[in-house]
Design a protein around this motif. Structure first.
Motif, PDB file in Angstrom:
ATOM      1  N   SER A 113      74.634  32.351  96.251  1.00 52.26           N
ATOM      2  CA  SER A 113      74.394  31.977  94.788  1.00 52.26           C
ATOM      3  C   SER A 113      73.767  32.901  94.232  1.00 52.26           C
ATOM      4  O   SER A 113      73.162  33.852  94.388  1.00 52.26           O
ATOM      5  CB  SER A 113      73.425  30.706  94.950  1.00 52.26           C
ATOM      6  N   ALA A 138      71.030  32.256  92.410  1.00 53.74           N
ATOM      7  CA  ALA A 138      69.630  32.273  92.751  1.00 53.74           C
ATOM      8  C   ALA A 138      69.223  33.101  94.053  1.00 53.74           C
ATOM      9  O   ALA A 138      68.136  33.592  93.990  1.00 53.74           O
ATOM     10  CB  ALA A 138      69.024  30.681  93.207  1.00 53.74           C
ATOM     11  N   HIS A 139      70.046  33.304  95.048  1.00 59.91           N
ATOM     12  CA  HIS A 139      69.972  34.149  96.005  1.00 59.91           C
ATOM     13  C   HIS A 139      69.802  35.446  95.969  1.00 59.91           C
ATOM     14  O   HIS A 139      68.955  36.366  96.260  1.00 59.91           O
ATOM     15  CB  HIS A 139      70.736  34.034  96.983  1.00 59.91           C
ATOM     16  N   LEU A 172      60.562  34.262  94.874  1.00 59.52           N
ATOM     17  CA  LEU A 172      60.505  33.227  94.721  1.00 59.52           C
ATOM     18  C   LEU A 172      60.304  32.508  93.430  1.00 59.52           C
ATOM     19  O   LEU A 172      61.130  31.531  93.460  1.00 59.52           O
ATOM     20  CB  LEU A 172      59.421  32.434  95.850  1.00 59.52           C
ATOM     21  N   TYR A 210      62.935  30.520  91.645  1.00 58.48           N
ATOM     22  CA  TYR A 210      62.777  29.007  90.963  1.00 58.48           C
ATOM     23  C   TYR A 210      63.528  28.959  89.923  1.00 58.48           C
ATOM     24  O   TYR A 210      64.213  27.932  89.566  1.00 58.48           O
ATOM     25  CB  TYR A 210      61.269  28.896  91.097  1.00 58.48           C
ATOM     26  N   HIS A 245      67.355  28.777  90.193  1.00 58.11           N
ATOM     27  CA  HIS A 245      67.726  27.443  90.861  1.00 58.11           C
ATOM     28  C   HIS A 245      67.641  26.285  89.859  1.00 58.11           C
ATOM     29  O   HIS A 245      68.610  25.642  89.499  1.00 58.11           O
ATOM     30  CB  HIS A 245      66.823  27.465  91.767  1.00 58.11           C
ATOM     31  N   HIS A 246      66.359  26.237  88.963  1.00 55.50           N
ATOM     32  CA  HIS A 246      66.434  25.182  88.263  1.00 55.50           C
ATOM     33  C   HIS A 246      67.132  25.327  86.765  1.00 55.50           C
ATOM     34  O   HIS A 246      67.279  24.299  85.945  1.00 55.50           O
ATOM     35  CB  HIS A 246      64.863  24.914  87.880  1.00 55.50           C
ATOM     36  N   GLY A 263      71.587  27.502  91.488  1.00 57.08           N
ATOM     37  CA  GLY A 263      71.148  27.365  92.778  1.00 57.08           C
ATOM     38  C   GLY A 263      72.213  27.408  93.924  1.00 57.08           C
ATOM     39  O   GLY A 263      73.368  27.198  93.694  1.00 57.08           O
ATOM     40  N   ALA A 264      71.626  26.938  95.193  1.00 58.47           N
ATOM     41  CA  ALA A 264      72.680  27.042  96.410  1.00 58.47           C
ATOM     42  C   ALA A 264      73.326  25.508  96.258  1.00 58.47           C
ATOM     43  O   ALA A 264      72.580  24.758  95.832  1.00 58.47           O
ATOM     44  CB  ALA A 264      71.978  27.336  97.706  1.00 58.47           C
ATOM     45  N   PRO A 316      59.236  20.576  94.621  1.00 56.17           N
ATOM     46  CA  PRO A 316      60.437  21.394  94.057  1.00 56.17           C
ATOM     47  C   PRO A 316      60.058  22.945  94.598  1.00 56.17           C
ATOM     48  O   PRO A 316      61.060  23.531  94.847  1.00 56.17           O
ATOM     49  CB  PRO A 316      60.508  21.346  92.415  1.00 56.17           C
ATOM     50  N   VAL A 355      62.285  25.280  96.912  1.00 53.81           N
ATOM     51  CA  VAL A 355      62.695  26.593  96.608  1.00 53.81           C
ATOM     52  C   VAL A 355      62.203  27.743  97.625  1.00 53.81           C
ATOM     53  O   VAL A 355      63.107  28.717  98.244  1.00 53.81           O
ATOM     54  CB  VAL A 355      62.100  26.864  95.135  1.00 53.81           C
ATOM     55  N   ALA A 356      60.852  27.402  98.103  1.00 50.29           N
ATOM     56  CA  ALA A 356      60.710  28.345  99.054  1.00 50.29           C
ATOM     57  C   ALA A 356      61.358  28.347 100.443  1.00 50.29           C
ATOM     58  O   ALA A 356      61.620  29.197 101.209  1.00 50.29           O
ATOM     59  CB  ALA A 356      59.092  28.027  99.495  1.00 50.29           C
ATOM     60  N   LEU A 412      64.611  27.262 100.740  1.00 51.19           N
ATOM     61  CA  LEU A 412      65.713  28.068 100.527  1.00 51.19           C
ATOM     62  C   LEU A 412      65.943  29.560 100.427  1.00 51.19           C
ATOM     63  O   LEU A 412      66.837  30.005 101.083  1.00 51.19           O
ATOM     64  CB  LEU A 412      66.573  27.123  99.162  1.00 51.19           C
ATOM     65  N   TYR A 413      65.121  29.875  99.696  1.00 54.64           N
ATOM     66  CA  TYR A 413      65.301  31.500  99.322  1.00 54.64           C
ATOM     67  C   TYR A 413      64.185  32.234  99.814  1.00 54.64           C
ATOM     68  O   TYR A 413      64.038  33.496  99.275  1.00 54.64           O
ATOM     69  CB  TYR A 413      64.930  31.350  97.611  1.00 54.64           C
ATOM     70  N   ILE A 414      63.358  31.641 100.832  1.00 49.31           N
ATOM     71  CA  ILE A 414      62.307  32.617 101.448  1.00 49.31           C
ATOM     72  C   ILE A 414      63.174  33.673 102.064  1.00 49.31           C
ATOM     73  O   ILE A 414      62.388  34.833 102.007  1.00 49.31           O
ATOM     74  CB  ILE A 414      61.493  31.763 102.553  1.00 49.31           C
ATOM     75  N   PRO A 453      65.965  35.732 101.379  1.00 47.77           N
ATOM     76  CA  PRO A 453      66.181  36.679 100.436  1.00 47.77           C
ATOM     77  C   PRO A 453      65.177  37.117  99.550  1.00 47.77           C
ATOM     78  O   PRO A 453      65.065  38.398  99.470  1.00 47.77           O
ATOM     79  CB  PRO A 453      67.385  36.071  99.473  1.00 47.77           C
ATOM     80  N   ALA A 454      63.987  36.409  99.643  1.00 45.77           N
ATOM     81  CA  ALA A 454      62.777  37.081  99.230  1.00 45.77           C
ATOM     82  C   ALA A 454      62.090  37.901 100.005  1.00 45.77           C
ATOM     83  O   ALA A 454      61.485  39.134  99.374  1.00 45.77           O
ATOM     84  CB  ALA A 454      61.878  35.715  98.706  1.00 45.77           C
TER      85      ALA A 454
END
Lengths: 247, 242
Positions: free
Chosen positions: A191, A193-194, A233, A237, A240-241, A245-246, B155, B159-160, B162-164, B166-167
């Motif tokens: 996505s 966001a990724h 992150l 964030y 995503h918002h 997002g995914a 929220p 996000v943490a 879902l995306y930890i 790739p981060a």
């Protein structure tokens, strides 16, 4: 017996079982005992290394202080991973023994063989247990080969690099680079966001490393990964918002 | 400081014996305790997990990390020394915490790398790092971790979660590239990985996806090996590798 359902995605219910807390505490105790025994061994035999007691204490203190930054960075990552793995597994695998990068990547690979991804829709209790099993067994192999190899290496430490120095200098670096390149690129098609998380984290890391070198701030290198994760992150964030997002 | 040389050797033998014996004992204990964690979950729950699931997952992980089980101990041995090996592979976070701690300690007391003094200093430094690390993990993650997560708004936790990955990966990859500083291998790894992940995997059976990283690793090793700078190797006798 723990109440568990194969399709449940509530990882915390099984991952925070009391006996797992006991096991995690025992691992911490073993490490403290080891440190105490080793510290005594250094103190008692320091003369053999032409080392004063003051130098022994200075080394201990320097090591401890240098570890503060990296330890807090590991804490940051561990807290972020708690919802994925639960507290005792995070303490044992990410806090000790392994590292966030290795363990998260291993768990991700293992979950992939079950057709799931970490934290995604299909990340059920069953997938979690399989992933934890795979990362634990892989960690066990690391320790077994350390147990087997350390005495051998002690006897003929440079034999391997004498046989083929070029091979030993190329293979580990190439393997590491390819593993992380492939794992990172796998995140890209998921996505926007990724992508934002990967790119922001990479840019923040690059800035930290450049600043650390230009300003000679070693602490920045220790903190860099923690800061990069926060940057990644925050970017994720925002995107995503914004609705990218995914799924 | 006029102790006879044989006594110093006896002291060093004593140090080696103690660290070897207790290194083995503590590492085996750690290995059993840590491996008991997933086995307890497997046997105490009834999630319909088959042994074949575990074997497949283990093979996928082994395909990527199997080479490191052997390569990492060999790589770190010259830096850590025998005693440090038993510490490092229990405490973890070797390259991002333990090795930097050891280097800082050695430079603090002015121990030359490769000497016995450097090796003793590294052991003491790793003890200090272990204590700091264990305390911070116990307090901030063990005791306060769940609370820290619970006071974090949903929220942000989502996000943490879902995306930890790739981060972490974006930053780690850059740090790795900067640390290794091998331009040729980096370019090969990036191109090969992009080809495997973005071009080969989408048009292959699902099974290929599980081993995409392993395919990229093996292909990169082979290509890097054949594309290596042979001039460097021919002049390696003169110790001017870089």
């Amino acid at each position: 017996m723990v109440v568990a359902q194969a399709n449940s995605t509530d990882i915390g219910i099984i991952a925070n079982a009391p006996l797992l807390w006991v096991l995690a505490a025992a691992v911490f105790a073993v490490i403290l005992i080891q440190s105490a025994i080793y510290m005594l061994a250094v103190k008692r035999n320091a003369q053999a290394a032409d080392m004063s007691q003051a130098e022994v204490n200075a080394s201990f203190r320097a090591g401890g202080v240098a570890a503060i930054g990296p330890s807090l960075a590991v804490v940051l990552v561990s807290v972020a991973l708690l919802p994925l793995f639960g507290t005792p597994p995070v303490l044992v695998r990410i806090g000790l023994i392994g590292s966030a990068a290795t363990e998260t990547a291993s768990a991700s690979l293992a979950a992939g063989t079950m057709g799931a991804e970490l934290g995604g829709e299909g990340y059920t209790q069953a997938v979690f247990v399989v992933a934890l099993m795979a990362m634990s067994l892989s960690g066990a192999m690391w320790q077994i080969s350390t147990l087997v190899l350390t005495p051998l290496l002690g006897k003929g430490s440079d034999a391997l690099s004498r046989v083929n120095p070029a091979l030993m200098s190329i293979v580990p670096a190439a393997a590491l680079l390819a593993a992380f390149a492939a794992l990172t690129i796998t995140e890209i098609p998921k996505s926007l966001a990724h992508i934002a998380a990967v790119v922001a984290s990479a840019i923040v890391m690059a800035i930290c490393l450049v600043l650390a070198r230009v300003l000679s701030q070693a602490w920045l290198r220790e903190w860099a990964l923690g800061i990069a994760i926060v940057g990644g992150l925050i970017a994720a964030y925002a995107v995503h918002h914004a609705g990218f997002g995914a799924a | 400081m006029t102790t006879a040389a044989p006594d110093l050797e006896a002291l060093h033998r004593n140090y080696s014996k103690t660290t070897y014996l207790w290194g083995n004992v503590t590492m085996v204990a750690c290995l059993l305790l840590a491996t008991a964690v997933p086995f307890y979950l497997y046997f105490s729950t009834d999630l319909g997990i088959e042994v074949s699931h575990i074997v497949t997952a283990f093979i996928a992980v082994a395909a990527v990390y199997g080479v490191f089980w052997v390569v990492e101990p060999v790589t770190y041995f010259p830096i850590l020394g025998p005693a440090g090996m038993y510490q490092a592979f229990m405490i973890g976070n070797i390259s991002n915490k333990l090795v930097p701690s050891a280097i800082v300690a050695q430079s603090t007391i002015g121990a030359e790398p490769g000497t016995r003094k450097a090796s003793y200093s590294a052991t003491a430094a790793i003890c200090g790092a272990a204590v700091v690390h264990v305390l911070s993990m116990l307090v901030l993650v063990g005791l306060l971790g769940t609370w820290l997560v619970s006071i974090t708004p949903e929220p942000i936790t989502e996000v943490a979660r879902l995306y930890i990955l790739p981060a972490i990966l974006g930053g780690v990859t850059v740090q790795l590239i900067a640390t290794l500083n091998q331009v040729r291998a980096t370019i090969i790894a990036l191109v090969v990985s992009a080809v495997v992940v973005l071009l080969i995997v989408p048009f292959s059976p699902p099974l290929v996806k599980s081993f995409a990283t392993a395919i990229a690793v093996i292909a990169t090793i082979v290509i890097t090996w054949y594309a290596r700078d042979r001039k460097v190797r021919s002049s390696s006798d003169t110790a001017h590798i870089n």
